[in-house]
Design a protein around this motif. Structure first.
Motif, PDB file in Angstrom:
ATOM      1  N   GLY A 106      38.021  43.435  40.385  1.00 45.82           N
ATOM      2  CA  GLY A 106      37.539  42.029  41.296  1.00 45.82           C
ATOM      3  C   GLY A 106      38.140  40.837  41.273  1.00 45.82           C
ATOM      4  O   GLY A 106      38.411  40.894  39.666  1.00 45.82           O
ATOM      5  N   GLU A 122      36.547  36.876  41.687  1.00 43.28           N
ATOM      6  CA  GLU A 122      36.179  35.348  42.260  1.00 43.28           C
ATOM      7  C   GLU A 122      36.619  34.214  41.908  1.00 43.28           C
ATOM      8  O   GLU A 122      37.057  34.023  41.511  1.00 43.28           O
ATOM      9  N   ARG A 138      29.694  31.327  43.270  1.00 47.00           N
ATOM     10  CA  ARG A 138      30.553  31.798  44.021  1.00 47.00           C
ATOM     11  C   ARG A 138      30.980  31.205  45.019  1.00 47.00           C
ATOM     12  O   ARG A 138      29.630  31.173  45.695  1.00 47.00           O
ATOM     13  N   ARG A 164      34.808  36.063  46.974  1.00 46.59           N
ATOM     14  CA  ARG A 164      35.568  36.952  46.005  1.00 46.59           C
ATOM     15  C   ARG A 164      36.221  38.331  46.764  1.00 46.59           C
ATOM     16  O   ARG A 164      36.085  38.170  47.393  1.00 46.59           O
ATOM     17  N   ARG A 201      43.111  37.043  48.599  1.00 42.35           N
ATOM     18  CA  ARG A 201      42.137  36.747  49.964  1.00 42.35           C
ATOM     19  C   ARG A 201      42.079  35.166  49.879  1.00 42.35           C
ATOM     20  O   ARG A 201      42.519  34.224  49.940  1.00 42.35           O
ATOM     21  N   ARG A 204      36.832  40.614  37.260  1.00 38.54           N
ATOM     22  CA  ARG A 204      36.318  41.002  37.075  1.00 38.54           C
ATOM     23  C   ARG A 204      36.845  42.832  36.039  1.00 38.54           C
ATOM     24  O   ARG A 204      37.369  43.681  36.554  1.00 38.54           O
TER      25      ARG A 204
END
Length: 140
Positions: A75, A77, A85, A88, A105, A122
């Protein structure tokens, strides 16, 4: 004589115990070294577009040596100035044969007060430890 035999036996047990402890220490060191040298999930590029609706789209390029389902970039963010945040994207599968890879996104509504963001990726094992990229948001 009995005392001498007991001492000898004690020393034999201690040698066996010392060998076992040494093996455990070496194995633990190897595991720690492999974790420390693991490659993090790095953000290498971010392209941001702002639509007429005021919403944003983030095209994020991530580089990570995915190994399979047990260790992959899972992932990214988008963070505000204080580390909060804002949005995400969860990546639901490894990208073993596609490195680096870019995912989008879109449709992100941000507060008008946000002028810049930081994007981080991540890793399913290491978490958020890789390179981040800061981006100034387009105004129109």
């Amino acid at each position: 004589m009995l005392r001498l035999m007991n001492r000898t036996r004690s020393f034999q047990y201690m040698r066996v115990w010392d060998k076992r402890v040494s093996i455990i220490i070496v194995m633990g060191s190897l595991v720690f070294a492999s974790l420390v040298s693991a490659d993090p999930a790095d953000v290498t590029n971010v392209h941001v577009e702002r639509y007429a609706s005021g919403r944003y789209s983030f095209a994020v390029t991530v580089n990570h040596p995915d190994e399979g389902w047990d260790h992959y970039a899972d992932g990214f963010e988008v963070l505000g100035a204080k580390g909060e945040r804002l949005t995400r994207r969860i990546l639901r599968h490894p990208h073993v044969d596609e490195q680096p890879f870019t995912r989008i996104r879109g449709g992100v509504r941000l507060p008008e007060t946000v002028g810049a963001v930081t994007v981080r990726a991540r890793c399913s094992v290491d978490g958020f430890v890789g390179k981040k990229v800061g981006v100034v948001l387009p105004t129109h």
